[in-house]
Motif scaffolding. Sequence first.
Motif, PDB file in Angstrom:
ATOM      1  N   ARG A 176       0.826  -1.210   0.000  1.00 43.81           N
ATOM      2  CA  ARG A 176       0.000   0.000   0.000  1.00 43.81           C
ATOM      3  C   ARG A 176       0.862   1.262   0.000  1.00 43.81           C
ATOM      4  N   TYR A 178       2.205   3.477  -2.637  1.00 42.30           N
ATOM      5  CA  TYR A 178       1.927   3.599  -4.064  1.00 42.30           C
ATOM      6  C   TYR A 178       2.841   4.574  -4.802  1.00 42.30           C
ATOM      7  N   ASP A 195      -1.237  -5.114  -5.637  1.00 41.91           N
ATOM      8  CA  ASP A 195      -1.255  -4.177  -4.509  1.00 41.91           C
ATOM      9  C   ASP A 195      -2.558  -4.316  -3.731  1.00 41.91           C
ATOM     10  N   LEU A 196      -2.674  -3.582  -2.628  1.00 41.03           N
ATOM     11  CA  LEU A 196      -3.819  -3.739  -1.738  1.00 41.03           C
ATOM     12  C   LEU A 196      -5.137  -3.439  -2.446  1.00 41.03           C
ATOM     13  N   LYS A 197      -5.167  -2.382  -3.251  1.00 38.35           N
ATOM     14  CA  LYS A 197      -6.393  -2.030  -3.959  1.00 38.35           C
ATOM     15  C   LYS A 197      -6.821  -3.138  -4.912  1.00 38.35           C
ATOM     16  N   ASP A 246      -4.057   2.371   6.498  1.00 39.48           N
ATOM     17  CA  ASP A 246      -4.818   1.276   5.912  1.00 39.48           C
ATOM     18  C   ASP A 246      -4.101  -0.065   6.163  1.00 39.48           C
TER      19      ASP A 246
END
Length: 305
Positions: A176, A178, A195-197, A246
């Motif tokens: 996370r 970026y 990635d986390l998204k 997050d």
Amino acid sequence: MNNNKIHIFEFPSNLGLKKKDIDLEPGVKLLPDWMKINKFHDLISPNRSFTLIPPAYSLDLDQDSGVRNADKIIKYAKDQARLLSDHLDKDCFAIMLGGDCSILIGIALALKEKGDYGLFFLDGHTDYVSPEVSKSKAAAAMELAIITGYGHEKLTNISKLEPYFEQKNVWCVGNREYDSTVVNEILDSEINYIDLKSLRKNGFKSCASQFLKMAKENRLDGFLVHLDVDVLNDDIMPAVDSREKDGLNYSEVNILLSELLSNDKAIGIDITILDPTLDKNGVYTKELVSNLIKVIKKGSSQHRL
């Protein structure tokens, strides 16, 4: 995984971190003892436990590689590889407690000597940067690059075994951070980067299933799970050296770990970066231990050999 034998390997190294100005040295080397105090070892009840003490901590910057403590990390990695090679076999599930993420170098060496393995790299950062890009010049900020052959050969080619993991067999999951300066390097690699998204968008079971499919199709001898606890949400795991907003909650990370550790190709998990000096009452550690025990016990119960 199988539950014929569970071995715990304690690697209490902080050689891969740059200390903060107010510290004598990073506190992550206390992680194995802290996990023991918080009943992790008792609840796992391993067949055997091993401890390997690292060289003394320093901030030395190696001029050849551009990485701090490079010579000490190399020595420790070779010692780790010897220990693991002597005690890892097909009937053993290994739990490796850091320390910082540079312990992954020695683990990777041992696995490369034994065969062709994959890596599910679960981390709040990519740890895939060159020394030129890294601000800290610390190995724990670039260990994924090192073990997949990206960087100075002094670290990437120990014992002439480069790369320790083939990039196509590695999944980097949960980042996370970026910043394009950091992310662009891993995007230029062959590593599978989620990635986390993207992870939340595509689904946790789907991610694990695709990795397991890759491991089967590539006929890997097995795979390792790397768990840097900074992949967890900062609200439930702030006791880390590099905090980010997050992150995964336990229900999310448990889906991933349950799917992965229930597979018979899972040969071990390494756990890193928890700093006990930032969790003096053990509140965050107790929750971590509770969740780890749950997924490890579930994995072992589903694959009895």
